[in-house]
Design an enzyme around this catalytic site. Structure first.
Site, mmCIF file in Angstrom:
data_model
loop_
_atom_site.group_PDB
_atom_site.id
_atom_site.type_symbol
_atom_site.label_atom_id
_atom_site.label_comp_id
_atom_site.label_asym_id
_atom_site.label_seq_id
_atom_site.Cartn_x
_atom_site.Cartn_y
_atom_site.Cartn_z
ATOM 1 N N HIS A 473 0.970 -1.140 0.011
ATOM 2 C CA HIS A 473 -0.055 0.012 0.037
ATOM 3 C C HIS A 473 0.783 1.284 0.168
ATOM 4 C CE1 HIS A 473 -3.518 2.368 1.448
ATOM 5 N NE2 HIS A 473 -2.548 3.312 1.784
ATOM 6 N N GLU A 474 1.847 1.383 0.999
ATOM 7 C CA GLU A 474 2.556 2.697 0.942
ATOM 8 C C GLU A 474 3.511 2.749 -0.093
ATOM 9 O OE1 GLU A 474 1.856 4.641 3.003
ATOM 10 O OE2 GLU A 474 0.644 3.635 4.227
ATOM 11 N N HIS A 477 1.752 4.447 -2.827
ATOM 12 C CA HIS A 477 2.018 5.900 -2.630
ATOM 13 C C HIS A 477 3.128 6.537 -3.210
ATOM 14 C CE1 HIS A 477 -1.852 6.973 -0.308
ATOM 15 N NE2 HIS A 477 -1.569 6.179 0.466
ATOM 16 N N HIS A 480 3.413 6.797 -6.892
ATOM 17 C CA HIS A 480 2.720 7.829 -7.309
ATOM 18 C C HIS A 480 3.497 9.274 -6.955
ATOM 19 C CE1 HIS A 480 -1.592 10.174 -6.709
ATOM 20 N NE2 HIS A 480 -1.114 10.487 -7.886
#
Length: 680
Positions: A473-474, A477, A480
């Site tokens: 998940h991180e 990010h 991104h």
């Protein structure tokens, strides 16, 4: 001459970092550098803004909007590092300085956005937007800049602006105090076990870890358990001693609500009250509508309809799960009723009974370094990027590792820092942040911070499945932030609306448990053998297991957040009584508490106020988006290229729904999310 030089003269923040890749020189940054850098940064930005105002040329996009976007070099440098440090490696000195500097920064921010001469220039450019022949990205930055001034009170009269300044200043320090109280609560609770029989049910590695923690705390020969996730969750999962489980659980859910020096009830009440007053000053009926006016959802009515719709699916599922757990308890013949502190323990037992799966069976295949490499390999197969360790980059703690990120053509994309283990100076949870934002040819410096299971003795860090998904998940990010290709810092990378920012992170979680991906990274830490198909099948079969609980606790927190910020009158508000009333009204069962209760709901202090729904909103997006990969192949290059070029590279350069539709060809549907959570 050199012996007379002050720390200010050699302050590393005063100029671009003269290091490889412009990485922060953590080996040279000292506590005494921060305050002078903040002061000089404010001074520099004030001068740059005055230059915009004094410019005799007609205001245009370049001399006003771009000039403002680039007006704070020193302040950007020091802020990015300082606020990462206060979360990842804080000290009493940093905490005191953050409380001192917060109102100064609040005042500086207000001085910019309430500057009528500057707003006049911005407004002049905005009014000519239709004839200015701007690119889509330029038009978006102009819109966002203009909106920032209006939402910051530029159109208010002097009296209302003065009150708004007071509110902002007060909120800036209240938030810091709230978060520090939670950190203090986390650090102060210590469950010390001195009888071996009280360790019944706990895995050997976990007992060994607790023994090390006790020794480090001067309690050799005992076992120490804390409220950090990596300690609390295994304890609740495996400890046979029900009284100790209850003690651990209650300590966790009562943080900030103990009527002591770390109590947050009064603070959160003040925060909610000040936020409401701020929203009403700016022309909104409640704070949630002020926040949501700048999101995909647009207003509170849309969000509440979305959350209440999901609640109809999740609560019945949670009740079914509770009944199943109660049956399991009844079999033991102790005549005990299922309580909240029993949920994890009996869920683990039920998992074993239903799927012949024990988390201890999967952990040996989830060595942290292998999981991280798995995430890196997924990114390589999707986007062609590579991450290579860098050994000569300064770091702020020995746990931190650094990687250079390169594109498929070998060009430099950015630098990626990881910091994965819990410490007393680190906030709980996991997050991504930047040490430098991407803009133009300036590439980003991105970090991931977590609090995962630490290595114990000769045993490396072995993750739970939840921790595996959190790492992916991180990293989502991180991608991104790393892959962004925007011309302006203000709209690059993760500077997107709150209910869109979780799409790149949550979609990465899907790859973590795909069989093809598990075969890539899930290798036994002792033998190096890949996870067998039998175990992978067990993992996949239990993917919707306990999702009633997971969705319900998340939804309860999201609804609690919205309820607090939907209030139009907060006189006499008792936040604990209000929370109880709100949860009773929802019909939340007593065996489940909201994932975050009001007095330790750090998300709504740190940027997710009236925004915690975003995780579920984005879950609709990520589930629907991953269907595109499943339709064409999870590593399909065309689909990956579409996602990269329309989502990961675009930042906030276009409307988020436009970006999503450019990738997917249509607006997202709810079906995939409900199916993934076992509710359809």
């Amino acid at each position: 001459m050199y012996s007379c030089a002050t720390s200010t003269d050699s302050n590393p923040f005063f100029s671009e970092f003269k290091t490889e890749f412009g990485a922060p020189p953590f080996d040279k940054i000292k506590i005494e550098h921060y305050e002078p850098a903040f002061k000089k940064g404010i001074e520099e930005q004030n001068q740059n803004i005055q230059a915009i105002i004094d410019n005799k040329q007609e205001p245009d996009f370049e001399n006003t909007i771009v000039a403002l976007d680039n007006s704070d070099p020193i302040l950007s440098r020091v802020s990015a590092i300082f606020f990462n440090m206060t979360d990842a490696e804080t000290t009493d000195e940093l905490t005191q300085l953050s409380i001192k500097i917060a109102p100064v920064l609040s005042e500086h921010n207000d001085n910019i956005y309430l500057n009528q001469a500057l707003f006049k220039k911005v407004n002049a450019v905005y009014q000519k937007k239709e004839t200015a022949k701007l690119t889509t990205e330029q038009s978006r930055l102009l819109d966002e800049t203009y909106k920032s001034f209006v939402r910051s009170g530029a159109n208010l009269d002097n009296q209302k602006q003065a009150r708004l300044r007071e509110i902002n200043k007060e909120l800036s320090t209240l938030g810091i105090t709230f978060s520090n109280n939670i950190l203090n609560e986390n650090n102060s609770f210590k469950l010390v076990v001195d009888k071996k029989e009280d360790l019944a049910g706990l895995p050997d590695w976990f007992c060994e870890s607790a023994a090390q923690e006790a020794k480090a705390d001067g309690k050799e020969g005992k076992w120490l358990f804390t409220l950090h996730n990596a300690s609390r969750l295994p304890f609740l999962q495996y400890a046979e001693n029900r009284a100790l489980r209850e003690k651990m659980y209650k300590a966790y859910i009562n943080r900030g609500n103990n009527n002591d020096k770390n109590d947050n009830k009064k603070i959160i009440t003040q925060i909610v009250s000040l936020r409401l007053e701020k929203a009403q000053l700016l022309g909104f009926d409640c704070y949630s509508n002020f926040v949501l006016d700048n999101t995909m959802a647009k207003n509170s009515e849309t969000v509440m309809a979305f959350l209440n719709n999901l609640w109809q699916y999740s609560l019945p599922k949670a009740k079914e799960e509770a009944a199943e757990l109660q049956k399991l308890m009844d079999k033991e013949g102790k005549n005990e009723k299922l309580e909240a502190w029993d949920w994890w323990y009996y869920t683990e037992k039920l998992r074993k009974e239903k799927y012949n799966l024990d988390e201890e069976e999967t952990k040996p295949y989830f060595k942290l370094e292998n999981v991280r490499q798995g995430a890196f390999d997924v990114a390589h197969k999707l986007y062609g990027i590579t991450l290579t360790p860098l050994k000569n980059i300064p770091v702020y703690h020995p746990d931190v590792e650094v990687f250079e990120v390169k594109d498929a053509d070998g060009s430099h994309l950015g630098v990626f820092y990881v910091d994965y283990f819990p410490r007393p100076g680190k906030s709980g949870g996991a997050w991504m942040s930047n040490y430098r934002e991407q803009h133009g040819n300036i590439r980003p410096l991105v970090c991931n911070v977590g609090s995962f299971t630490k290595p114990v003795g000769d045993t490396p860090s072995l993750l739970t499945l939840d921790e595996v998904e959190t790492l992916f998940h991180e990293f989502g990010h991180g991608l991104h932030g790393l892959l962004t290709k925007c011309n302006y810092a203000g709209i690059s990378g993760t500077n997107v609306v709150r209910d869109f920012v979780e799409l790149p992170s949550q979609i990465m979680e899907h790859w973590a448990t795909e069989p093809e991906v598990l075969k890539m990274y899930a290798k036994h830490y002792k033998t190096g053998e890949s996870m067998p198909d039998s175990l992978i099948n067990k993992l996949l079969k239990q993917k919707t297991f306990n999702q009633g609980f997971m969705t319900t606790e998340l939804l309860a927190a999201a609804i609690l957040d919205m309820n607090l910020h939907n209030l139009k009158d907060v006189k006499g508000l008792d936040v604990v009584a209000y929370e109880t009333e709100a949860m009773n009204k929802l019909g939340l069962i007593t065996e489940i508490a909201p994932r975050y209760r009001t007095t330790y709901f750090n998300h709504i202090i740190g940027g997710y106020a009236a925004g915690y729904y975003s995780y579920l909103w984005a879950n609709v997006l990520d589930s629907d988006a991953f269907e595109a990969f499943k339709e064409h192949g999870i590593f399909d290059q065309k689909t990956a290229s579409l996602f990269r070029s329309n989502v990961l590279e675009k930042g906030n350069s276009e409307d988020p729904m436009t970006l999503y539709k450019n990738f997917r060809g249509a607006e997202p549907k709810l079906d995939a999310m409900l199916k993934n959570r076992g509710m359809k």
